[in-house]
Scaffold this motif. Sequence first.
Motif, PDB file in Angstrom:
ATOM      1  N   ARG A   1       5.997   6.984  13.673  1.00  0.00           N
ATOM      2  CA  ARG A   1       5.766   7.455  12.301  1.00  0.00           C
ATOM      3  C   ARG A   1       5.065   8.800  12.297  1.00  0.00           C
ATOM      4  NH1 ARG A   1       1.442   4.995   8.297  1.00  0.00           N
ATOM      5  NH2 ARG A   1       0.426   6.948   8.845  1.00  0.00           N
TER       6      ARG A   1
ATOM      7  N   ASP B   1       0.516   5.251   2.101  1.00  0.00           N
ATOM      8  CA  ASP B   1      -0.211   5.758   3.267  1.00  0.00           C
ATOM      9  C   ASP B   1      -1.342   6.700   2.839  1.00  0.00           C
ATOM     10  OD1 ASP B   1       1.310   4.294   5.021  1.00  0.00           O
ATOM     11  OD2 ASP B   1       2.832   5.850   5.217  1.00  0.00           O
TER      12      ASP B   1
ATOM     13  N   HIS C   1       4.894   0.353   0.048  1.00  0.00           N
ATOM     14  CA  HIS C   1       5.601  -0.291   1.148  1.00  0.00           C
ATOM     15  C   HIS C   1       4.700  -1.322   1.818  1.00  0.00           C
ATOM     16  CE1 HIS C   1       3.677   3.197   3.151  1.00  0.00           C
ATOM     17  NE2 HIS C   1       3.558   2.383   4.184  1.00  0.00           N
TER      18      HIS C   1
ATOM     19  N   HIS D   1       0.839  -1.205   0.000  1.00  0.00           N
ATOM     20  CA  HIS D   1       0.000   0.000   0.000  1.00  0.00           C
ATOM     21  C   HIS D   1       0.871   1.251   0.000  1.00  0.00           C
ATOM     22  CE1 HIS D   1       1.167  -0.364   4.209  1.00  0.00           C
ATOM     23  NE2 HIS D   1       0.869   0.919   4.351  1.00  0.00           N
TER      24      HIS D   1
HETATM   25 FE   LIG Z   1       1.924   2.275   5.678  1.00  0.00          FE
END
Ligand SMILES: [Fe+2]
Length: 412
Positions: free
Chosen positions: A375, A181, A355, A179
């Motif tokens: 993150r 983000d 990723h 996918h």
């Molecule tokens: Fe991700």
Amino acid sequence: MNPKAKLQPKAKLQHWDEQLRRLFGEDTYSEGPLAASGAGLRFFGLNMCGRLNPEQITFLLDALSQFRIICIAGQDLTTFSLAHFERFANYWGAPVPHPNNFLRGGKPAQSDGDSNGAFELIPFEKRRVSAVNLTFPNQLQCLPHQSPAVLLVSNFSGKITGVQDDKNPIRVSSGGSWHTDIEYEPLPIYVSMFLVHQSPVSRNALGKNWVEAPNATTPYLEGSCNELMQKRMRLPLNGETAFVDTASAFAALPSSEQLALEQIQLRRRLNQSDEGWLAPLVRTNPRSGIKSFHSPIWASRPRVRPPVEVDGMSQSKSRAFLDRLEDHVLQEQFRYDHLHRPGDITLWDNYMTLHNSPPAKVNINSVDDARLLYRLSCKGKPVLSLPRNDDPEWLETHIAGGYTTPIEIINI
Ligand SMILES: [Fe+2]
């Protein structure tokens, strides 16, 4: 923008090294490309505790636009805080609160994505992930923070050290699906970044890896061919983040096919019943002019978000078309597994990469198996000086709760 932009040849890397030393000091150096495809550059000797000057941030923005993934290695976590990390993120775009960290109309935002209810931040102590600090009380505590923009990524959440039982044995999770983000919003996330706190160091599994490859086909929907499934499931076994370089995958195609693909629009939607909107399959990086696929995946979030449709194609044709593209981009020569080291900041451009999260041991009882990362993700345009000055209306439209980083963090 340079319409004839090419991917960076290896010979040009010396230029980046010279610029790096000029801007950040003689003790700095770079290493790369990290991937066989030419993606990835790692910088050493840069201290990100301070503010960046416009030339320094321009250099880093240019590096990401060329190399798709950059790693600024070795921050000292006794001095580099999550406030420093969030300030750093502000240069790249407006930090986005993660749905795990706020409520919408009193309900968890993650499980109720279409709600426009009142936005309410959840303090760290009340977040589910705060239990990570119960797991290894004297060995590993996450860096203090309250920010709703920080997503805590860990493979442990409160199990008491040394206590394993039949209900919660140590096992290996299956990894995620490929996918990018937040590609399912009208303005997708452009850059994401990890700060690494802890990476697993035990190598007790077969082949001296951290874990063995799990024998599972989750989380994918049924119906893709075996060859594609095998490519999807070949994930790294030492806690690395798996990447695909979608710029190289695009560049490898014949120009006639590239031209045809540049015309393709995908209908994306947040929920099945939404009308959705059209988004280009191929994007052009505004700094480097490099073209790349943005999320060329039919169902990147199986059972969570609806599959996309290729504009003008039926659902079954859309799937066949995008499965063929996924099969192309997941080829070995476009893949790169990024090993995490404590103190590393690793950034990736979501328009130029895919990723995936790796298989991971869960219900661990040793800190040697711990994987702990933070993150941050950003939308919108980079800036060369702080604070950002985003239009309040734009913030309301694209950033949950109209969030902006508090000025105390910018001024730290
Ligand atoms: Fe991700």
